[in-house]
Design an enzyme around this catalytic site. Structure first.
Site, PDB file in Angstrom:
ATOM      1  N   GLU A 175      -0.146 -24.604  53.352  1.00 27.79           N
ATOM      2  CA  GLU A 175      -0.175 -25.917  52.707  1.00 27.79           C
ATOM      3  C   GLU A 175      -0.671 -25.845  51.263  1.00 27.79           C
ATOM      4  O   GLU A 175      -1.073 -26.850  50.687  1.00 27.79           O
ATOM      5  CB  GLU A 175      -1.040 -26.875  53.527  1.00 27.79           C
ATOM      6  CG  GLU A 175      -0.575 -27.046  54.963  1.00 27.79           C
ATOM      7  CD  GLU A 175       0.454 -28.147  55.147  1.00 27.79           C
ATOM      8  OE1 GLU A 175       0.298 -29.214  54.535  1.00 27.79           O
ATOM      9  OE2 GLU A 175       1.407 -27.947  55.920  1.00 27.79           O
ATOM     10  N   HIS A 251      -6.540 -31.375  55.731  1.00 28.18           N
ATOM     11  CA  HIS A 251      -6.640 -30.289  54.753  1.00 28.18           C
ATOM     12  C   HIS A 251      -8.104 -30.098  54.392  1.00 28.18           C
ATOM     13  O   HIS A 251      -8.906 -31.042  54.447  1.00 28.18           O
ATOM     14  CB  HIS A 251      -5.875 -30.608  53.461  1.00 28.18           C
ATOM     15  CG  HIS A 251      -4.396 -30.566  53.596  1.00 28.18           C
ATOM     16  ND1 HIS A 251      -3.575 -31.468  52.966  1.00 28.18           N
ATOM     17  CD2 HIS A 251      -3.579 -29.723  54.275  1.00 28.18           C
ATOM     18  CE1 HIS A 251      -2.307 -31.187  53.254  1.00 28.18           C
ATOM     19  NE2 HIS A 251      -2.288 -30.146  54.044  1.00 28.18           N
ATOM     20  N   CYS A 370      -5.332 -34.570  45.730  1.00 29.53           N
ATOM     21  CA  CYS A 370      -3.999 -34.286  46.269  1.00 29.53           C
ATOM     22  C   CYS A 370      -2.948 -34.311  45.176  1.00 29.53           C
ATOM     23  O   CYS A 370      -1.935 -33.609  45.247  1.00 29.53           O
ATOM     24  CB  CYS A 370      -3.622 -35.322  47.337  1.00 29.53           C
ATOM     25  SG  CYS A 370      -4.492 -35.150  48.898  1.00 29.53           S
TER      26      CYS A 370
END
Length: 441
Positions: A175, A251, A370
């Site tokens: 990711e 995350h 993000c």
């Protein structure tokens, strides 16, 4: 030491920004499914944050969105006809699939790739590995497109090394920088790279979350460290606490953030916190290193997740010290805001807190951190980038005008089937290519 700068490359929100609730394990994404979005407001909120950081003297650049809906993927899946016919068929036969190929999730560029600066690699090059994002279909289609975009921007092979996304599948789920942190004394000096993973893919006897998926595997993190030719004694692998993944911490950047010699994290972030911190300190060496740990008593995990406190950007200020770039949800949460005010009274490198409204992104589960990919470049490496991706007064004005011309003020799930939306998106992407003098399709 060669002078280097950490540059925030923020993703521009795409014209198809919508709330489809596609990200299982992301509480905000799931909770806002089917709400009406405002793509124009979304892209402008991101631009405001970028411009404000630029005015603070923090190097800032933009990454363009990927074209959506992704009709090429639909055609690979057997939908035929004109663009309008393809959209009509998929809307009737597989509306969830239409939502997947229409997602503007490439805006969250923390997931675009893992990047290692030249000071850390054996060959002295800047390394990029585009994330495969294998866990979610709507994101897994981004990897090859993102790799092509990164190659277009960082094209000089004498400075940059690019690696394709890792093989798709659960075993090498990657990711990107959302599960990666680099600590260093100065950006141009060799640093410690911390890879945080959710599970071991090949050893089911190891701890793993039970409710929500672990999107980053140990095996993927090890592969990236090998590809980037990192010094073994400067790499630390840390397992994320499976219990917090099951509470919506999908995350690591939802529960920890680092910059230079500071690691800011929640006490529940890591499975074996004491060992993790000892390993990081050992790899970092004898220089001053700050661990700012937030206890569950001071900050219940639910407050941390809902406010995205740890999905803040932690940036170095030209005037000295560091600042946290937090979403407005932190200010709206009394417990979180009180903690931040108290933090500023301590003797830590964090000297300021700046609040930004990024609600359009937050409702889909992505905060300030993000939206950005941190890329460390020397002046000579930066000079090879010919695309006009750098934030400035002129760029801010031009990008806002571009958004006004090409973005809708509202978008619902039903609108995704509108062939005109695809035409508008193509026009927006083409106009942006001209604006940035960059071709990436």
């Amino acid at each position: 030491m060669t002078q280097a700068y950490e540059i925030n490359f923020d993703g521009l929100v795409g014209p198809t920004h919508n709330y489809a609730g596609l990200s299982y394990g992301n509480v905000a994404s799931m909770g806002n499914s089917s709400a009406v979005s405002n793509p124009r407001e979304a892209v402008k909120q991101g631009l405001q944050k970028m411009y404000a950081l630029h005015k603070l003297g923090i190097p800032q650049a933009v990454l363009p969105p990927l074209l959506r809906p992704d009709l090429a993927t639909l055609r690979r899946l057997g939908f035929t006809g004109t663009d309008a016919q393809v959209l009509n068929k998929v809307a009737k036969q597989a509306p969830v699939l239409l939502a997947c190929v229409s997602s503007a999730s490439s805006m969250w560029t923390a997931n675009a790739c893992t990047m290692s600066p030249s000071a850390d690699s054996l060959d002295g090059k800047v390394h990029f590995t585009a994330a495969n994002l294998a866990n979610r279909f709507h994101r897994s289609i981004e990897g090859p497109q993102t790799a092509k975009l990164l190659r277009a921007i960082f094209a000089d092979e004498s400075h940059f090394a690019h690696h394709d996304p890792l093989p798709l599948g659960d075993h090498f789920g990657d990711e990107g920088a959302a599960n990666h942190t680099r600590l260093c004394r100065e950006y141009g000096e060799p640093g410690v790279q911390i890879f945080v993973y959710g599970k071991y893919a090949f050893d089911p006897t190891q701890p793993a979350p039970q409710k929500f998926p672990a999107r980053q595997t140990r095996e993927a993190s090890e592969a990236i460290a090998r590809l980037h030719q990192l010094h073994a004694d400067k790499v630390v692998f840390v397992q994320q606490n499976p219990a917090v993944i099951d509470q919506g911490v999908f995350h690591n950047d939802v529960i920890a953030v680092g910059n230079r010699n500071v690691l800011f994290f929640h006490e529940q972030a890591f499975l074996d916190k004491d060992t993790a911190l000892a390993d990081i300190r050992r790899a970092y060496g004898d220089d001053e290193l700050h661990f700012i740990e937030v206890s569950s008593k001071a900050m219940p995990l639910e407050d941390a997740v809902r406010s995205y406190l740890f999905n803040s950007q932690l940036v170095s200020l030209p005037t000295g010290g560091m600042a946290l770039i937090v979403p407005g949800e932190c200010e709206a949460n009394p417990r979180v805001w009180a903690y931040l005010q108290e933090l500023l009274t301590r003797q830590t490198p964090i000297k300021a807190v700046h609040v930004f409204d990024v609600k359009q992104s937050m409702r889909n589960g992505g905060g300030p951190a993000c939206l950005r990919q941190r890329i460390v470049l020397t002046e000579s490496q930066r000079s090879t980038v010919s695309a006009k991706v750098w934030m400035s007064d002129e760029a801010f004005s031009a990008l806002n005008a571009w958004a006004d011309r090409h973005y809708r003020e509202s978008l619902s799930a039903a609108d995704l089937a509108d062939p005109q939306l695809f035409i508008e998106s193509e026009q927006a992407v083409s106009a942006l290519q001209l604006l940035l003098t960059l071709r990436y399709r």
